[in-house]
Enzyme design. Structure first.
Site, mmCIF file in Angstrom:
data_model
loop_
_atom_site.group_PDB
_atom_site.id
_atom_site.type_symbol
_atom_site.label_atom_id
_atom_site.label_comp_id
_atom_site.label_asym_id
_atom_site.label_seq_id
_atom_site.Cartn_x
_atom_site.Cartn_y
_atom_site.Cartn_z
ATOM 1 N N LYS A 185 -20.591 27.729 -28.395
ATOM 2 C CA LYS A 185 -20.877 27.126 -27.084
ATOM 3 C C LYS A 185 -19.922 27.549 -25.965
ATOM 4 O O LYS A 185 -18.735 27.724 -26.188
ATOM 5 C CB LYS A 185 -20.827 25.595 -27.184
ATOM 6 C CG LYS A 185 -21.819 25.005 -28.111
ATOM 7 C CD LYS A 185 -23.144 24.557 -27.523
ATOM 8 C CE LYS A 185 -23.165 23.933 -26.184
ATOM 9 N NZ LYS A 185 -23.675 22.597 -26.209
ATOM 10 N N TYR B 259 -8.439 -6.915 13.697
ATOM 11 C CA TYR B 259 -7.930 -6.358 12.440
ATOM 12 C C TYR B 259 -7.937 -7.405 11.334
ATOM 13 O O TYR B 259 -7.585 -8.564 11.552
ATOM 14 C CB TYR B 259 -6.499 -5.834 12.631
ATOM 15 C CG TYR B 259 -5.904 -5.338 11.317
ATOM 16 C CD1 TYR B 259 -6.139 -4.030 10.887
ATOM 17 C CD2 TYR B 259 -5.172 -6.187 10.484
ATOM 18 C CE1 TYR B 259 -5.640 -3.586 9.666
ATOM 19 C CE2 TYR B 259 -4.674 -5.745 9.265
ATOM 20 C CZ TYR B 259 -4.918 -4.448 8.865
ATOM 21 O OH TYR B 259 -4.425 -4.009 7.662
ATOM 22 N N GLN C 58 -6.917 -2.342 4.813
ATOM 23 C CA GLN C 58 -5.953 -1.577 4.014
ATOM 24 C C GLN C 58 -6.665 -0.884 2.846
ATOM 25 O O GLN C 58 -6.198 0.119 2.330
ATOM 26 C CB GLN C 58 -4.857 -2.501 3.492
ATOM 27 C CG GLN C 58 -3.768 -1.786 2.723
ATOM 28 C CD GLN C 58 -2.519 -2.647 2.587
ATOM 29 O OE1 GLN C 58 -1.825 -2.882 3.555
ATOM 30 N NE2 GLN C 58 -2.253 -3.125 1.389
ATOM 31 N N SER D 283 0.830 -1.214 0.000
ATOM 32 C CA SER D 283 0.000 0.000 0.000
ATOM 33 C C SER D 283 0.862 1.260 0.000
ATOM 34 O O SER D 283 0.343 2.364 0.030
ATOM 35 C CB SER D 283 -0.911 0.005 1.234
ATOM 36 O OG SER D 283 -0.143 -0.164 2.410
ATOM 37 N N LYS E 145 -8.089 3.131 2.495
ATOM 38 C CA LYS E 145 -7.351 4.368 2.266
ATOM 39 C C LYS E 145 -7.676 5.065 0.953
ATOM 40 O O LYS E 145 -7.960 6.261 0.941
ATOM 41 C CB LYS E 145 -5.855 4.108 2.382
ATOM 42 C CG LYS E 145 -5.506 3.874 3.814
ATOM 43 C CD LYS E 145 -4.129 3.389 4.049
ATOM 44 C CE LYS E 145 -4.081 2.751 5.417
ATOM 45 N NZ LYS E 145 -4.937 1.542 5.539
ATOM 46 N N GLU F 29 -20.870 20.790 -13.948
ATOM 47 C CA GLU F 29 -21.232 19.443 -14.413
ATOM 48 C C GLU F 29 -20.309 18.388 -13.810
ATOM 49 O O GLU F 29 -20.748 17.319 -13.379
ATOM 50 C CB GLU F 29 -21.148 19.370 -15.940
ATOM 51 C CG GLU F 29 -22.265 20.114 -16.640
ATOM 52 C CD GLU F 29 -22.051 20.135 -18.144
ATOM 53 O OE1 GLU F 29 -22.770 19.407 -18.835
ATOM 54 O OE2 GLU F 29 -21.153 20.848 -18.626
ATOM 55 N N SER G 254 -16.825 24.197 -27.296
ATOM 56 C CA SER G 254 -17.059 22.926 -27.965
ATOM 57 C C SER G 254 -16.136 22.859 -29.164
ATOM 58 O O SER G 254 -15.830 23.874 -29.782
ATOM 59 C CB SER G 254 -18.520 22.856 -28.400
ATOM 60 O OG SER G 254 -18.644 22.048 -29.545
ATOM 61 N N THR H 253 -41.398 24.997 -7.489
ATOM 62 C CA THR H 253 -41.616 23.667 -6.916
ATOM 63 C C THR H 253 -41.950 22.804 -8.124
ATOM 64 O O THR H 253 -42.606 23.277 -9.064
ATOM 65 C CB THR H 253 -42.777 23.622 -5.897
ATOM 66 O OG1 THR H 253 -43.968 24.047 -6.555
ATOM 67 C CG2 THR H 253 -42.521 24.541 -4.706
ATOM 68 N N HIS H 254 -41.462 21.582 -8.135
ATOM 69 C CA HIS H 254 -41.622 20.698 -9.309
ATOM 70 C C HIS H 254 -41.017 21.336 -10.568
ATOM 71 O O HIS H 254 -41.447 21.032 -11.678
ATOM 72 C CB HIS H 254 -43.092 20.349 -9.572
ATOM 73 C CG HIS H 254 -43.857 20.011 -8.337
ATOM 74 N ND1 HIS H 254 -43.919 18.741 -7.820
ATOM 75 C CD2 HIS H 254 -44.566 20.796 -7.478
ATOM 76 C CE1 HIS H 254 -44.645 18.746 -6.713
ATOM 77 N NE2 HIS H 254 -45.044 19.989 -6.474
ATOM 78 N N ASN I 117 -1.180 -2.640 13.584
ATOM 79 C CA ASN I 117 -2.640 -2.524 13.620
ATOM 80 C C ASN I 117 -3.101 -1.271 14.365
ATOM 81 O O ASN I 117 -3.967 -0.536 13.890
ATOM 82 C CB ASN I 117 -3.253 -3.782 14.254
ATOM 83 C CG ASN I 117 -2.963 -5.019 13.430
ATOM 84 O OD1 ASN I 117 -2.481 -4.916 12.300
ATOM 85 N ND2 ASN I 117 -3.237 -6.188 13.983
ATOM 86 N N ASN J 257 -19.649 25.838 -22.248
ATOM 87 C CA ASN J 257 -20.263 24.795 -21.424
ATOM 88 C C ASN J 257 -19.876 24.914 -19.955
ATOM 89 O O ASN J 257 -18.734 25.214 -19.639
ATOM 90 C CB ASN J 257 -19.852 23.414 -21.953
ATOM 91 C CG ASN J 257 -20.370 23.180 -23.365
ATOM 92 O OD1 ASN J 257 -21.449 23.652 -23.712
ATOM 93 N ND2 ASN J 257 -19.592 22.482 -24.164
HETATM 94 N N1 ARG Z 1 -0.876 -1.357 5.634
HETATM 95 C C1 ARG Z 1 -1.708 -1.925 6.644
HETATM 96 C C2 ARG Z 1 -3.092 -1.281 6.582
HETATM 97 O O1 ARG Z 1 -3.250 -0.344 5.911
HETATM 98 C C3 ARG Z 1 -1.118 -1.724 7.982
HETATM 99 C C4 ARG Z 1 -1.569 -2.697 9.003
HETATM 100 C C5 ARG Z 1 -1.060 -4.043 8.664
HETATM 101 N N2 ARG Z 1 -1.286 -4.960 9.715
HETATM 102 C C6 ARG Z 1 -1.180 -6.263 9.514
HETATM 103 N N3 ARG Z 1 -1.411 -7.020 10.527
HETATM 104 N N4 ARG Z 1 -0.888 -6.770 8.355
HETATM 105 O O2 ARG Z 1 -4.028 -1.706 7.203
#
Ligand code: ARG
Length: 485
Positions: free
Chosen positions: A299, A333, A338, A39, A341, A306, A293, A171-172, A126, A301
Protein backbone atom coordinates in the site's frame (compact mmCIF):
# COMPACT_ATOMS: atom_id res chain seq x y z
CA UNK A 1 -6.95 39.59 55.01
CA UNK A 2 -6.86 38.34 51.46
CA UNK A 3 -3.82 37.83 49.33
CA UNK A 4 -4.90 40.74 47.20
CA UNK A 5 -5.09 43.17 50.02
CA UNK A 6 -1.79 41.91 51.29
CA UNK A 7 -0.02 42.39 48.02
CA UNK A 8 1.94 45.58 47.97
CA UNK A 9 3.06 46.20 44.41
CA UNK A 10 6.37 47.94 44.05
CA UNK A 11 6.12 51.23 42.22
CA UNK A 12 7.31 49.99 38.88
CA UNK A 13 6.04 46.48 38.83
CA UNK A 14 2.85 44.54 38.29
CA UNK A 15 3.47 40.92 39.03
CA UNK A 16 -0.04 39.62 39.13
CA UNK A 17 -3.35 40.51 37.63
CA UNK A 18 -4.67 41.29 41.11
CA UNK A 19 -2.18 44.10 41.21
CA UNK A 20 -3.29 45.25 37.82
CA UNK A 21 -6.89 45.38 38.99
CA UNK A 22 -6.47 47.53 42.08
CA UNK A 23 -7.41 47.06 45.66
CA UNK A 24 -11.08 46.48 44.98
CA UNK A 25 -10.84 42.71 45.10
CA UNK A 26 -11.25 40.97 48.41
CA UNK A 27 -10.23 37.43 47.57
CA UNK A 28 -7.72 35.80 45.25
CA UNK A 29 -8.64 33.93 42.11
CA UNK A 30 -8.40 30.18 42.42
CA UNK A 31 -5.82 28.47 40.22
CA UNK A 32 -8.60 26.85 38.25
CA UNK A 33 -10.28 30.18 37.51
CA UNK A 34 -6.92 31.72 36.62
CA UNK A 35 -6.30 28.99 34.11
CA UNK A 36 -9.85 29.23 32.81
CA UNK A 37 -9.79 32.97 32.25
CA UNK A 38 -6.26 33.47 31.04
CA UNK A 39 -5.42 33.58 27.35
CA UNK A 40 -1.72 34.36 27.44
CA UNK A 41 -0.58 30.95 26.29
CA UNK A 42 -2.36 31.37 23.02
CA UNK A 43 -2.67 35.13 22.52
CA UNK A 44 1.05 35.72 23.07
CA UNK A 45 1.49 34.96 19.41
CA UNK A 46 0.08 38.46 18.74
CA UNK A 47 2.95 40.10 20.64
CA UNK A 48 4.32 41.94 17.62
CA UNK A 49 0.94 43.44 16.81
CA UNK A 50 0.51 44.39 20.47
CA UNK A 51 3.83 46.24 20.56
CA UNK A 52 3.21 47.85 17.18
CA UNK A 53 -0.21 49.10 18.32
CA UNK A 54 1.17 50.37 21.63
CA UNK A 55 3.98 52.29 19.94
CA UNK A 56 1.59 53.95 17.49
CA UNK A 57 -0.69 54.88 20.40
CA UNK A 58 2.19 56.23 22.52
CA UNK A 59 3.61 58.27 19.64
CA UNK A 60 0.21 59.90 19.11
CA UNK A 61 -0.15 60.54 22.87
CA UNK A 62 3.15 62.40 22.84
CA UNK A 63 2.34 64.39 19.67
CA UNK A 64 -0.96 65.36 21.28
CA UNK A 65 0.94 66.32 24.45
CA UNK A 66 -1.04 63.84 26.50
CA UNK A 67 2.24 62.26 27.60
CA UNK A 68 5.72 63.81 27.52
CA UNK A 69 8.14 63.17 24.67
CA UNK A 70 10.50 61.57 27.22
CA UNK A 71 7.80 59.12 28.19
CA UNK A 72 7.37 58.08 24.57
CA UNK A 73 11.14 57.68 24.22
CA UNK A 74 11.21 55.49 27.33
CA UNK A 75 8.29 53.39 26.02
CA UNK A 76 10.12 52.90 22.71
CA UNK A 77 13.25 51.80 24.50
CA UNK A 78 11.39 49.44 26.80
CA UNK A 79 9.40 47.91 23.93
CA UNK A 80 12.61 47.30 21.96
CA UNK A 81 13.98 45.35 24.88
CA UNK A 82 10.73 43.41 25.33
CA UNK A 83 10.73 42.48 21.65
CA UNK A 84 14.32 41.26 21.97
CA UNK A 85 13.42 39.20 25.05
CA UNK A 86 10.43 37.60 23.37
CA UNK A 87 12.45 36.80 20.27
CA UNK A 88 15.22 35.30 22.38
CA UNK A 89 12.69 33.22 24.29
CA UNK A 90 13.72 34.75 27.60
CA UNK A 91 10.50 36.72 28.23
CA UNK A 92 8.79 35.45 31.34
CA UNK A 93 5.14 35.00 30.32
CA UNK A 94 2.98 34.92 33.43
CA UNK A 95 -0.35 33.14 33.62
CA UNK A 96 -1.26 35.46 36.47
CA UNK A 97 -1.12 38.39 34.07
CA UNK A 98 -3.90 36.83 32.02
CA UNK A 99 -3.09 37.89 28.49
CA UNK A 100 -0.45 39.22 26.11
CA UNK A 101 -1.50 42.82 26.75
CA UNK A 102 -1.07 42.77 30.52
CA UNK A 103 2.14 40.76 30.29
CA UNK A 104 3.81 43.25 27.99
CA UNK A 105 2.52 46.29 29.85
CA UNK A 106 3.69 44.90 33.18
CA UNK A 107 7.15 44.19 31.84
CA UNK A 108 7.29 47.66 30.30
CA UNK A 109 6.53 49.25 33.64
CA UNK A 110 9.13 47.06 35.26
CA UNK A 111 11.67 48.31 32.73
CA UNK A 112 10.82 52.01 32.39
CA UNK A 113 8.72 52.89 35.43
CA UNK A 114 6.06 55.58 35.26
CA UNK A 115 6.31 56.03 31.49
CA UNK A 116 5.09 52.44 31.22
CA UNK A 117 2.15 53.23 33.44
CA UNK A 118 1.22 56.14 31.17
CA UNK A 119 0.93 53.95 28.06
CA UNK A 120 -2.62 52.90 28.87
CA UNK A 121 -3.90 56.50 28.91
CA UNK A 122 -6.97 56.85 26.70
CA UNK A 123 -6.96 53.16 25.90
CA UNK A 124 -8.62 49.99 27.17
CA UNK A 125 -7.77 46.37 26.58
CA UNK A 126 -11.04 46.23 24.68
CA UNK A 127 -9.91 48.48 21.85
CA UNK A 128 -6.35 47.20 22.25
CA UNK A 129 -7.25 43.56 21.64
CA UNK A 130 -9.56 44.41 18.73
CA UNK A 131 -6.66 46.34 17.17
CA UNK A 132 -4.16 43.56 17.79
CA UNK A 133 -6.32 40.86 16.22
CA UNK A 134 -6.89 43.03 13.17
CA UNK A 135 -3.21 43.87 12.75
CA UNK A 136 -2.19 40.26 13.20
CA UNK A 137 -4.85 38.96 10.81
CA UNK A 138 -3.95 41.54 8.17
CA UNK A 139 -0.39 40.18 8.06
CA UNK A 140 -1.64 36.61 7.84
CA UNK A 141 -4.03 37.47 5.01
CA UNK A 142 -1.08 38.85 3.06
CA UNK A 143 0.83 35.60 3.57
CA UNK A 144 -2.22 33.54 2.55
CA UNK A 145 -2.63 35.62 -0.57
CA UNK A 146 0.97 34.82 -1.53
CA UNK A 147 0.46 31.12 -0.85
CA UNK A 148 -2.70 31.07 -2.95
CA UNK A 149 -0.68 32.53 -5.81
CA UNK A 150 1.99 29.85 -5.37
CA UNK A 151 -0.62 27.11 -5.54
CA UNK A 152 -2.15 28.62 -8.66
CA UNK A 153 1.29 28.80 -10.25
CA UNK A 154 1.88 25.12 -9.52
CA UNK A 155 -1.42 24.16 -11.11
CA UNK A 156 -0.68 26.32 -14.16
CA UNK A 157 2.78 24.77 -14.55
CA UNK A 158 1.38 21.24 -14.54
CA UNK A 159 -1.46 22.33 -16.83
CA UNK A 160 0.99 23.76 -19.37
CA UNK A 161 2.55 20.33 -19.82
CA UNK A 162 -0.80 18.59 -20.21
CA UNK A 163 -2.90 20.58 -22.68
CA UNK A 164 -3.11 17.64 -25.09
CA UNK A 165 -3.60 15.00 -22.43
CA UNK A 166 -7.20 13.85 -22.49
CA UNK A 167 -9.17 12.33 -19.64
CA UNK A 168 -12.87 11.67 -19.21
CA UNK A 169 -14.81 14.56 -17.75
CA UNK A 170 -17.47 13.37 -15.35
CA UNK A 171 -20.91 14.42 -14.27
CA UNK A 172 -22.45 12.34 -11.46
CA UNK A 173 -19.03 10.61 -11.53
CA UNK A 174 -20.19 8.96 -14.76
CA UNK A 175 -18.11 9.40 -17.89
CA UNK A 176 -19.58 12.45 -19.64
CA UNK A 177 -17.34 14.09 -22.26
CA UNK A 178 -13.59 14.07 -22.86
CA UNK A 179 -11.67 17.07 -21.54
CA UNK A 180 -8.09 18.28 -21.53
CA UNK A 181 -6.27 17.56 -18.27
CA UNK A 182 -4.99 21.14 -18.36
CA UNK A 183 -8.58 22.36 -18.58
CA UNK A 184 -9.45 20.30 -15.52
CA UNK A 185 -6.57 21.76 -13.52
CA UNK A 186 -7.41 25.29 -14.66
CA UNK A 187 -10.86 24.87 -13.11
CA UNK A 188 -9.10 24.82 -9.73
CA UNK A 189 -7.02 27.84 -10.68
CA UNK A 190 -10.29 29.74 -11.13
CA UNK A 191 -11.48 28.63 -7.68
CA UNK A 192 -8.26 29.65 -5.97
CA UNK A 193 -8.29 32.95 -7.84
CA UNK A 194 -11.71 33.73 -6.37
CA UNK A 195 -10.47 32.63 -2.94
CA UNK A 196 -7.63 35.13 -3.19
CA UNK A 197 -10.06 37.87 -4.25
CA UNK A 198 -12.26 37.07 -1.26
CA UNK A 199 -9.24 37.32 1.04
CA UNK A 200 -8.36 40.75 -0.33
CA UNK A 201 -11.93 41.90 0.06
CA UNK A 202 -12.02 40.73 3.67
CA UNK A 203 -8.70 42.52 4.21
CA UNK A 204 -10.30 45.90 3.55
CA UNK A 205 -12.70 45.40 6.44
CA UNK A 206 -10.03 43.89 8.69
CA UNK A 207 -7.79 46.89 8.12
CA UNK A 208 -9.88 49.32 10.18
CA UNK A 209 -8.66 50.84 13.44
CA UNK A 210 -10.77 50.39 16.60
CA UNK A 211 -8.14 51.95 18.89
CA UNK A 212 -9.51 55.12 20.43
CA UNK A 213 -12.86 53.48 21.17
CA UNK A 214 -11.40 52.87 24.65
CA UNK A 215 -13.54 50.60 26.84
CA UNK A 216 -16.75 51.21 24.91
CA UNK A 217 -17.71 54.88 24.83
CA UNK A 218 -14.66 56.70 23.53
CA UNK A 219 -12.29 58.67 25.71
CA UNK A 220 -11.89 62.06 27.36
CA UNK A 221 -8.37 62.61 25.98
CA UNK A 222 -7.85 64.51 22.71
CA UNK A 223 -6.70 61.49 20.72
CA UNK A 224 -5.80 61.73 17.05
CA UNK A 225 -7.15 58.42 15.82
CA UNK A 226 -6.45 59.15 12.16
CA UNK A 227 -2.79 59.60 12.98
CA UNK A 228 -2.65 56.18 14.65
CA UNK A 229 -4.41 54.63 11.66
CA UNK A 230 -1.86 56.16 9.30
CA UNK A 231 1.04 54.97 11.44
CA UNK A 232 -0.35 51.44 11.41
CA UNK A 233 -1.16 51.50 7.69
CA UNK A 234 -4.86 51.08 8.37
CA UNK A 235 -7.34 52.24 5.76
CA UNK A 236 -10.03 53.61 8.05
CA UNK A 237 -10.98 54.38 11.62
CA UNK A 238 -14.00 52.67 13.18
CA UNK A 239 -16.90 55.12 13.42
CA UNK A 240 -18.70 53.84 16.49
CA UNK A 241 -16.90 53.00 19.70
CA UNK A 242 -19.43 50.37 20.85
CA UNK A 243 -19.14 48.56 17.53
CA UNK A 244 -15.38 49.03 17.34
CA UNK A 245 -14.62 47.14 20.54
CA UNK A 246 -17.20 44.42 20.21
CA UNK A 247 -17.79 43.07 16.73
CA UNK A 248 -15.72 40.21 15.43
CA UNK A 249 -17.51 39.98 12.08
CA UNK A 250 -14.18 40.47 10.33
CA UNK A 251 -12.85 37.28 11.93
CA UNK A 252 -16.01 35.39 10.97
CA UNK A 253 -15.76 36.70 7.42
CA UNK A 254 -12.15 35.66 7.19
CA UNK A 255 -12.96 32.18 8.49
CA UNK A 256 -15.79 31.91 5.97
CA UNK A 257 -13.38 32.79 3.15
CA UNK A 258 -10.87 30.28 4.58
CA UNK A 259 -13.60 27.63 4.76
CA UNK A 260 -14.48 28.09 1.10
CA UNK A 261 -10.82 27.84 0.19
CA UNK A 262 -10.52 24.62 2.19
CA UNK A 263 -13.65 23.30 0.47
CA UNK A 264 -11.90 23.84 -2.86
CA UNK A 265 -8.81 22.09 -1.52
CA UNK A 266 -11.03 19.28 -0.31
CA UNK A 267 -12.64 18.82 -3.73
CA UNK A 268 -9.19 18.69 -5.31
CA UNK A 269 -8.09 16.21 -2.66
CA UNK A 270 -11.00 13.96 -3.47
CA UNK A 271 -9.99 13.96 -7.13
CA UNK A 272 -6.35 13.26 -6.37
CA UNK A 273 -7.39 10.34 -4.18
CA UNK A 274 -9.64 8.91 -6.88
CA UNK A 275 -7.08 9.51 -9.65
CA UNK A 276 -4.32 7.72 -7.79
CA UNK A 277 -6.36 4.64 -6.88
CA UNK A 278 -5.34 1.54 -8.84
CA UNK A 279 -8.72 1.46 -10.57
CA UNK A 280 -8.02 4.82 -12.17
CA UNK A 281 -4.23 5.05 -12.26
CA UNK A 282 -4.35 8.59 -13.69
CA UNK A 283 -1.63 10.14 -11.53
CA UNK A 284 0.97 9.45 -8.91
CA UNK A 285 1.98 11.78 -6.13
CA UNK A 286 5.53 11.73 -4.80
CA UNK A 287 6.27 9.20 -2.07
CA UNK A 288 6.99 11.91 0.47
CA UNK A 289 3.29 12.80 0.52
CA UNK A 290 2.13 9.23 1.05
CA UNK A 291 2.52 6.60 3.74
CA UNK A 292 2.53 2.84 3.79
CA UNK A 293 0.36 0.46 5.71
CA UNK A 294 1.60 -1.41 8.77
CA UNK A 295 -0.04 -4.61 7.56
CA UNK A 296 -0.40 -4.46 3.77
CA UNK A 297 3.08 -4.13 2.26
CA UNK A 298 1.83 -3.13 -1.18
CA UNK A 299 0.00 0.00 0.00
CA UNK A 300 0.80 3.64 -0.63
CA UNK A 301 -1.85 5.80 0.90
CA UNK A 302 -2.68 9.38 -0.11
CA UNK A 303 -2.46 10.66 3.45
CA UNK A 304 -1.88 14.31 2.61
CA UNK A 305 -4.98 14.79 0.43
CA UNK A 306 -7.03 12.73 2.87
CA UNK A 307 -5.89 14.86 5.79
CA UNK A 308 -6.61 18.04 3.87
CA UNK A 309 -10.12 16.75 3.22
CA UNK A 310 -10.41 16.01 6.93
CA UNK A 311 -8.98 19.35 8.03
CA UNK A 312 -11.62 21.08 5.94
CA UNK A 313 -14.13 19.87 8.52
CA UNK A 314 -12.00 21.41 11.21
CA UNK A 315 -11.92 24.85 9.56
CA UNK A 316 -15.64 24.81 8.76
CA UNK A 317 -16.11 23.89 12.44
CA UNK A 318 -14.19 27.02 13.44
CA UNK A 319 -16.53 29.08 11.28
CA UNK A 320 -19.48 27.60 13.14
CA UNK A 321 -17.73 28.26 16.45
CA UNK A 322 -17.01 31.90 15.71
CA UNK A 323 -20.39 32.75 14.30
CA UNK A 324 -22.09 31.13 17.27
CA UNK A 325 -19.75 32.96 19.65
CA UNK A 326 -21.09 36.27 18.36
CA UNK A 327 -24.78 35.57 18.18
CA UNK A 328 -25.88 36.16 21.76
CA UNK A 329 -23.67 39.08 22.67
CA UNK A 330 -25.20 42.40 23.69
CA UNK A 331 -23.14 45.54 23.11
CA UNK A 332 -20.37 46.17 23.83
CA UNK A 333 -17.31 44.05 24.71
CA UNK A 334 -17.91 40.73 26.45
CA UNK A 335 -15.30 38.27 27.58
CA UNK A 336 -16.83 35.74 25.20
CA UNK A 337 -14.69 37.43 22.58
CA UNK A 338 -11.53 36.06 24.10
CA UNK A 339 -12.71 32.76 22.58
CA UNK A 340 -12.27 34.18 19.08
CA UNK A 341 -8.55 33.54 19.08
CA UNK A 342 -7.97 29.81 19.10
CA UNK A 343 -10.37 29.08 16.21
CA UNK A 344 -8.96 32.00 14.27
CA UNK A 345 -5.34 31.01 14.89
CA UNK A 346 -6.01 27.39 14.02
CA UNK A 347 -7.83 28.39 10.85
CA UNK A 348 -4.82 30.45 9.75
CA UNK A 349 -2.33 27.69 10.63
CA UNK A 350 -4.34 24.96 8.93
CA UNK A 351 -4.96 26.97 5.78
CA UNK A 352 -1.36 28.12 5.43
CA UNK A 353 0.10 24.65 5.92
CA UNK A 354 -2.41 23.13 3.53
CA UNK A 355 -1.75 25.68 0.78
CA UNK A 356 2.00 25.28 1.15
CA UNK A 357 1.90 21.51 1.03
CA UNK A 358 -0.47 21.43 -1.96
CA UNK A 359 1.64 23.83 -4.01
CA UNK A 360 4.59 21.51 -3.51
CA UNK A 361 2.71 18.23 -3.88
CA UNK A 362 1.27 19.30 -7.23
CA UNK A 363 4.02 21.42 -8.75
CA UNK A 364 7.08 19.96 -7.05
CA UNK A 365 10.02 21.57 -5.35
CA UNK A 366 12.57 23.85 -6.93
CA UNK A 367 15.94 22.18 -7.42
CA UNK A 368 18.37 25.09 -7.09
CA UNK A 369 21.04 23.16 -9.05
CA UNK A 370 18.87 22.80 -12.17
CA UNK A 371 16.45 25.68 -11.64
CA UNK A 372 13.64 23.23 -12.43
CA UNK A 373 10.87 21.93 -10.23
CA UNK A 374 10.95 18.27 -9.27
CA UNK A 375 8.71 15.81 -7.49
CA UNK A 376 5.27 17.10 -8.43
CA UNK A 377 2.46 14.85 -9.60
CA UNK A 378 3.21 12.36 -12.39
CA UNK A 379 0.57 12.02 -15.06
CA UNK A 380 -0.28 8.73 -16.76
CA UNK A 381 -1.67 9.99 -20.06
CA UNK A 382 -2.28 6.47 -21.42
CA UNK A 383 -4.54 5.49 -18.56
CA UNK A 384 -6.45 8.76 -18.84
CA UNK A 385 -6.92 8.22 -22.55
CA UNK A 386 -8.05 4.62 -22.11
CA UNK A 387 -10.61 5.77 -19.55
CA UNK A 388 -11.87 8.49 -21.89
CA UNK A 389 -12.43 5.86 -24.58
CA UNK A 390 -14.75 3.94 -22.30
CA UNK A 391 -18.31 4.97 -21.58
CA UNK A 392 -19.21 6.60 -24.95
CA UNK A 393 -17.75 9.94 -23.99
CA UNK A 394 -18.21 11.27 -27.54
CA UNK A 395 -21.89 10.35 -27.91
CA UNK A 396 -22.83 14.04 -27.72
CA UNK A 397 -20.45 14.67 -30.61
CA UNK A 398 -22.42 12.23 -32.78
CA UNK A 399 -25.62 14.10 -31.88
CA UNK A 400 -23.97 17.44 -32.73
CA UNK A 401 -22.74 15.91 -36.00
CA UNK A 402 -26.31 14.96 -36.95
CA UNK A 403 -27.59 18.42 -36.02
CA UNK A 404 -25.06 19.89 -38.44
CA UNK A 405 -26.54 17.54 -41.06
CA UNK A 406 -29.95 19.13 -40.46
CA UNK A 407 -31.55 16.96 -37.73
CA UNK A 408 -33.33 18.70 -34.82
CA UNK A 409 -31.26 18.19 -31.65
CA UNK A 410 -33.91 16.14 -29.82
CA UNK A 411 -34.19 13.70 -32.75
CA UNK A 412 -30.41 13.48 -33.01
CA UNK A 413 -30.24 12.71 -29.27
CA UNK A 414 -32.72 9.85 -29.74
CA UNK A 415 -30.87 8.46 -32.77
CA UNK A 416 -27.58 8.42 -30.86
CA UNK A 417 -29.23 6.64 -27.93
CA UNK A 418 -30.08 3.80 -30.35
CA UNK A 419 -26.54 3.75 -31.70
CA UNK A 420 -25.11 3.59 -28.16
CA UNK A 421 -27.50 0.76 -27.33
CA UNK A 422 -26.27 -1.24 -30.33
CA UNK A 423 -22.62 -0.53 -29.53
CA UNK A 424 -23.20 -1.58 -25.91
CA UNK A 425 -24.80 -4.85 -27.05
CA UNK A 426 -21.82 -5.53 -29.30
CA UNK A 427 -19.37 -4.42 -26.61
CA UNK A 428 -17.67 -1.89 -28.85
CA UNK A 429 -17.09 1.87 -28.97
CA UNK A 430 -19.12 4.06 -31.35
CA UNK A 431 -16.02 4.49 -33.51
CA UNK A 432 -15.84 0.71 -33.89
CA UNK A 433 -19.27 0.43 -35.52
CA UNK A 434 -18.78 0.05 -39.27
CA UNK A 435 -19.98 3.00 -41.39
CA UNK A 436 -22.96 1.09 -42.92
CA UNK A 437 -24.24 0.22 -39.44
CA UNK A 438 -24.06 3.89 -38.44
CA UNK A 439 -25.71 4.90 -41.70
CA UNK A 440 -28.59 2.57 -40.87
CA UNK A 441 -29.43 5.01 -38.06
CA UNK A 442 -29.23 8.00 -40.36
CA UNK A 443 -28.34 8.03 -44.06
CA UNK A 444 -26.62 11.44 -43.75
CA UNK A 445 -23.76 9.95 -41.78
CA UNK A 446 -20.55 9.94 -43.80
CA UNK A 447 -16.95 8.82 -43.30
CA UNK A 448 -16.01 12.12 -41.63
CA UNK A 449 -18.06 10.99 -38.62
CA UNK A 450 -15.04 9.11 -37.26
CA UNK A 451 -13.08 12.34 -36.92
CA UNK A 452 -15.99 13.90 -35.00
CA UNK A 453 -16.16 10.85 -32.75
CA UNK A 454 -12.45 10.85 -31.91
CA UNK A 455 -11.28 12.28 -28.57
CA UNK A 456 -9.25 14.99 -30.30
CA UNK A 457 -12.14 15.82 -32.62
CA UNK A 458 -14.43 16.13 -29.63
CA UNK A 459 -12.06 18.50 -27.82
CA UNK A 460 -11.26 20.61 -30.87
CA UNK A 461 -14.96 21.10 -31.53
CA UNK A 462 -15.49 22.77 -28.13
CA UNK A 463 -13.82 25.96 -29.17
CA UNK A 464 -16.00 28.47 -27.35
CA UNK A 465 -14.65 30.79 -24.66
CA UNK A 466 -14.09 28.72 -21.53
CA UNK A 467 -14.34 25.45 -23.47
CA UNK A 468 -11.90 22.56 -23.47
CA UNK A 469 -10.53 22.95 -27.05
CA UNK A 470 -6.71 23.12 -26.84
CA UNK A 471 -6.78 26.57 -28.47
CA UNK A 472 -9.04 27.86 -25.69
CA UNK A 473 -7.00 26.14 -22.99
CA UNK A 474 -3.80 27.72 -24.33
CA UNK A 475 -5.47 31.14 -24.25
CA UNK A 476 -6.53 30.58 -20.62
CA UNK A 477 -3.03 29.44 -19.72
CA UNK A 478 -1.54 32.60 -21.21
CA UNK A 479 -4.07 34.78 -19.37
CA UNK A 480 -3.36 33.10 -16.04
CA UNK A 481 0.41 33.20 -16.50
CA UNK A 482 0.31 36.91 -17.24
CA UNK A 483 -1.88 37.49 -14.17
CA UNK A 484 0.25 35.40 -11.82
CA UNK A 485 3.53 36.91 -13.02
N1 ARG B 1 -7.78 38.90 26.62
C1 ARG B 1 -8.92 39.70 26.33
C2 ARG B 1 -9.55 39.24 25.02
O1 ARG B 1 -8.98 38.48 24.35
C3 ARG B 1 -8.54 41.12 26.23
C4 ARG B 1 -9.66 42.07 26.48
C5 ARG B 1 -10.07 41.98 27.90
N2 ARG B 1 -10.98 43.01 28.23
C6 ARG B 1 -11.70 42.95 29.34
N3 ARG B 1 -12.51 43.92 29.56
N4 ARG B 1 -11.63 41.94 30.16
O2 ARG B 1 -10.62 39.63 24.65
Amino acid sequence: MSAHQNSTPSHNQLDTKAEAWSALFSEPMSDLVKRYTSSVFFDKRMWQADIQGSLAHAEMLSVQKIIAAEDFAAIQKGMAQIAAEIEAGSFDWKLDLEDVHLNIEARLTQLVGDAGKRLHTGRSRNDQVATDVRLWLRGEIDLIEGLLKELQRSLVEVAEKNVDVILPGFTHLQVAQPVSFAHHLLAYVEMFKRDAERMLDVRRRVNVLPLGSAALAGTTYPLDRERVARTLGMEAVSQNSLDGVSDRDFAIEFTAAASLCMVHISRLSEELIIWMSQNFGFIKIADRFTTGSSIMPQKKNPDVPELARGKTGRVVGHLMGLITLMKGQPLAYNKDNQEDKEPLFDTVDTLKDTLRIFAEMIGGQLNPATGAKEGGITVNADNMRAAALKGYATATDLADYLVKKGLPFRDAHETVAHAVKLATQKGVDLTELPLPELQAFNPNIEADVFEALSLEGSLNARNTLGGTAPAQVRAQLARNKARLG
